[in-house]
Scaffold this active site. Sequence first.
Site, PDB file in Angstrom:
ATOM      1  N   ASN A  62       0.838  -1.211   0.000  1.00 23.79           N
ATOM      2  CA  ASN A  62       0.000   0.000   0.000  1.00 23.79           C
ATOM      3  C   ASN A  62       0.867   1.253   0.000  1.00 23.79           C
ATOM      4  O   ASN A  62       1.927   1.301   0.626  1.00 23.79           O
ATOM      5  CB  ASN A  62      -1.017  -0.013   1.144  1.00 23.79           C
ATOM      6  CG  ASN A  62      -0.419  -0.192   2.518  1.00 23.79           C
ATOM      7  OD1 ASN A  62       0.587  -0.874   2.675  1.00 23.79           O
ATOM      8  ND2 ASN A  62      -1.017   0.419   3.518  1.00 23.79           N
ATOM      9  N   GLU A  64       0.447   5.263   0.551  1.00 24.93           N
ATOM     10  CA  GLU A  64      -0.460   6.318   1.019  1.00 24.93           C
ATOM     11  C   GLU A  64      -0.001   7.693   0.547  1.00 24.93           C
ATOM     12  O   GLU A  64       1.066   7.841  -0.057  1.00 24.93           O
ATOM     13  CB  GLU A  64      -0.557   6.241   2.555  1.00 24.93           C
ATOM     14  CG  GLU A  64      -1.151   4.913   2.999  1.00 24.93           C
ATOM     15  CD  GLU A  64      -1.370   4.799   4.501  1.00 24.93           C
ATOM     16  OE1 GLU A  64      -0.855   5.659   5.256  1.00 24.93           O
ATOM     17  OE2 GLU A  64      -2.055   3.849   4.910  1.00 24.93           O
ATOM     18  N   CYS A  73      -4.281   0.785  -2.199  1.00 27.30           N
ATOM     19  CA  CYS A  73      -4.131  -0.477  -1.479  1.00 27.30           C
ATOM     20  C   CYS A  73      -3.122  -1.364  -2.198  1.00 27.30           C
ATOM     21  O   CYS A  73      -2.936  -1.271  -3.421  1.00 27.30           O
ATOM     22  CB  CYS A  73      -5.456  -1.224  -1.434  1.00 27.30           C
ATOM     23  SG  CYS A  73      -6.724  -0.447  -0.442  1.00 27.30           S
ATOM     24  N   GLU A  75      -3.383  -4.419  -2.991  1.00 27.37           N
ATOM     25  CA  GLU A  75      -4.002  -5.281  -4.010  1.00 27.37           C
ATOM     26  C   GLU A  75      -4.082  -4.578  -5.359  1.00 27.37           C
ATOM     27  O   GLU A  75      -3.790  -5.153  -6.403  1.00 27.37           O
ATOM     28  CB  GLU A  75      -5.408  -5.693  -3.578  1.00 27.37           C
ATOM     29  CG  GLU A  75      -5.451  -6.619  -2.373  1.00 27.37           C
ATOM     30  CD  GLU A  75      -5.498  -5.882  -1.040  1.00 27.37           C
ATOM     31  OE1 GLU A  75      -5.016  -4.722  -0.961  1.00 27.37           O
ATOM     32  OE2 GLU A  75      -6.008  -6.476  -0.074  1.00 27.37           O
ATOM     33  N   CYS A 112     -10.437  -4.838   0.606  1.00 33.88           N
ATOM     34  CA  CYS A 112     -11.500  -3.848   0.794  1.00 33.88           C
ATOM     35  C   CYS A 112     -12.451  -3.867  -0.404  1.00 33.88           C
ATOM     36  O   CYS A 112     -12.187  -4.526  -1.421  1.00 33.88           O
ATOM     37  CB  CYS A 112     -10.894  -2.455   0.971  1.00 33.88           C
ATOM     38  SG  CYS A 112     -10.381  -1.680  -0.566  1.00 33.88           S
ATOM     39  N   CYS A 115     -10.999  -2.851  -3.838  1.00 31.30           N
ATOM     40  CA  CYS A 115     -10.092  -3.889  -4.370  1.00 31.30           C
ATOM     41  C   CYS A 115     -10.864  -5.118  -4.836  1.00 31.30           C
ATOM     42  O   CYS A 115     -10.478  -5.771  -5.803  1.00 31.30           O
ATOM     43  CB  CYS A 115      -9.055  -4.263  -3.321  1.00 31.30           C
ATOM     44  SG  CYS A 115      -7.885  -2.911  -3.036  1.00 31.30           S
TER      45      CYS A 115
HETATM   46  N1  THU Z   1      -5.204  -1.480   2.767  1.00 37.57           N
HETATM   47  C1  THU Z   1      -4.693  -2.311   1.805  1.00 37.57           C
HETATM   48  O1  THU Z   1      -3.642  -2.049   1.231  1.00 37.57           O
HETATM   49  N2  THU Z   1      -5.404  -3.423   1.515  1.00 37.57           N
HETATM   50  C2  THU Z   1      -6.551  -3.817   2.134  1.00 37.57           C
HETATM   51  O2  THU Z   1      -7.116  -4.849   1.772  1.00 37.57           O
HETATM   52  C3  THU Z   1      -7.098  -3.006   3.229  1.00 37.57           C
HETATM   53  C4  THU Z   1      -6.446  -1.701   3.468  1.00 37.57           C
HETATM   54  C5  THU Z   1      -4.441  -0.274   3.103  1.00 37.57           C
HETATM   55  C6  THU Z   1      -5.067   1.024   2.714  1.00 37.57           C
HETATM   56  C7  THU Z   1      -4.450   1.981   3.706  1.00 37.57           C
HETATM   57  O3  THU Z   1      -3.189   2.387   3.234  1.00 37.57           O
HETATM   58  C8  THU Z   1      -4.229   1.123   4.942  1.00 37.57           C
HETATM   59  O4  THU Z   1      -4.271  -0.223   4.512  1.00 37.57           O
HETATM   60  C9  THU Z   1      -5.284   1.328   6.031  1.00 37.57           C
HETATM   61  O5  THU Z   1      -6.550   1.227   5.540  1.00 37.57           O
END
Ligand code: THU
Length: 161
Positions: A62, A64, A73, A75, A112, A115
């Site tokens: 991920n 940000e 994310c 994924e 999520c 994704c």
């Molecule tokens: N996140 C992912 O990368 N994948 C998921 O399936 C759930 C959430 C990340 C997004 C964000 O950077 C952090 O986790 C918190 O939500």
Amino acid sequence: MNKKEYQFDYEVYESIDDLTEEDKWLLDEAREVTQHAYAPYSRFQVGAVAKLNNGEIIAGSNQENASFPAGLCAERVVLASVSSLYPKVPIETIAISYFNNNGESNHPISPCGICRQALQEFREKTKQPIRLVLGGMHGKVYIIPDAAMLLPLSFTSSDLQ
Ligand code: THU
């Protein structure tokens, strides 16, 4: 009126030790890749590692941003990389793990909603189910045979016809 039911099967393992050697390796890679996450805001680091039909292994984490909605994310990072590097090559399996700087990492997390939509479309494009291996740094592991099962009644490209 008709009542419909939706259900899907998935596998639950007590720990990574109960997986096949290949799945174990893939989940271990996903655990390592969490260290490449850029997650200064949530401090929740996610790693996703895809094994393609052609044997290639592609990783994502991920990423940000100070403008929060611009973050991605793990994924969707991995799906975009696969599509860019090996267009049209289906994904066999994606292992997903996470490291939570704020708490435990002792149970599987699943993708999520956004994704799930992206996984569904990738599956539709390549016409092959994407298997998911989900686990934290320790604890139970889930194997979901087809990521699209996580998004029943999904909106797809055929709805645009
Ligand atoms: N996140 C992912 O990368 N994948 C998921 O399936 C759930 C959430 C990340 C997004 C964000 O950077 C952090 O986790 C918190 O939500």
